[in-house]
Design a protein around this motif. Sequence first.
Motif, short mmCIF file in Angstrom:
data_model
loop_
_atom_site.label_atom_id
_atom_site.label_comp_id
_atom_site.label_asym_id
_atom_site.label_seq_id
_atom_site.Cartn_x
_atom_site.Cartn_y
_atom_site.Cartn_z
N ASN A 1 7.46 8.96 21.04
CA ASN A 1 7.03 7.45 21.22
C ASN A 1 8.42 6.57 21.43
O ASN A 1 8.30 5.83 22.55
N SER A 2 9.32 6.82 20.99
CA SER A 2 10.44 5.68 21.14
C SER A 2 11.56 6.29 22.06
O SER A 2 12.19 5.86 22.75
N GLN A 3 11.11 7.81 22.47
CA GLN A 3 12.17 8.44 23.51
C GLN A 3 13.61 8.58 22.96
O GLN A 3 14.40 8.82 23.67
N THR A 4 13.80 8.28 21.52
CA THR A 4 15.18 8.49 21.00
C THR A 4 15.10 9.90 20.42
O THR A 4 14.37 10.32 19.89
N THR A 5 16.54 10.29 20.56
CA THR A 5 16.94 11.56 20.35
C THR A 5 17.75 11.44 18.70
O THR A 5 18.74 10.64 18.77
N TYR A 6 17.13 11.99 17.61
CA TYR A 6 17.85 12.00 16.61
C TYR A 6 18.62 13.36 16.34
O TYR A 6 18.03 14.39 16.41
N THR A 7 19.80 13.28 16.13
CA THR A 7 20.61 14.47 16.02
C THR A 7 20.98 14.55 14.37
O THR A 7 21.69 13.79 13.55
N ASP A 8 20.78 15.91 14.18
CA ASP A 8 21.25 16.26 12.80
C ASP A 8 20.74 15.62 11.64
O ASP A 8 21.24 15.20 10.73
N HIS A 9 19.39 15.21 12.04
CA HIS A 9 18.92 14.43 11.05
C HIS A 9 18.36 15.34 9.92
O HIS A 9 17.96 16.31 9.67
#
Length: 205
Positions: free
Chosen positions: A189-197
Amino acid sequence: MAMALALAFHGGTAAHATGSSAATAGAATSSTAFNYWVIEGYYSLFECHDRGSFGVSSGWWLSYECEYDAITDSYRLWIERPGNRVICKTDAHAYVVFGRPYFSGYEGDERNGVPTMHVSSGTRVSVGGNGIKPNTSISFKVYNADTGAEVGAVTSRTAGSNCVANETGYTLSFSSGRYLVRATYTSGNSQTTYTDHRVTFIQIS
């Protein structure tokens, strides 16, 4: 005005979308604005209704529903949010499954807190996610929680057009100790990449 309601099932959980016409599961193809439903968290029935009604009165979401989940013996709090051209019917989240899904929250927010899974060495779990950008995968890494050293890694299956990265198996072949699972993924949806969540701690005995 009456609104049409569509119900789709993603990874074993129900996801809803409302709009001027029924929405289909997976990618949205119309520019029509759709309200959409996501899981806000898991609670007791009292807590679910208490948080749900408070969120409506506070203007955080439009409406809510409480749905019983037999796996976790708790209630899913579904919340309705306004949206436009929604690709996925839930916010992105990665999880580790052993009897039930272990995950800290959505879109990297850790709203549920980071849980702890208790298992023995050699236990086989599965990893996956929902709300993931189609045609991408989730990268899971396992760290020793005391030293910070990376000790393992696994990549999920590729998310389909329904934004679900179906579960794949992984064996926890580590010695006794406390470990932390982190995940890197891109939200559909947001096209955001979340790293090492941070996803979950694992206590191995």
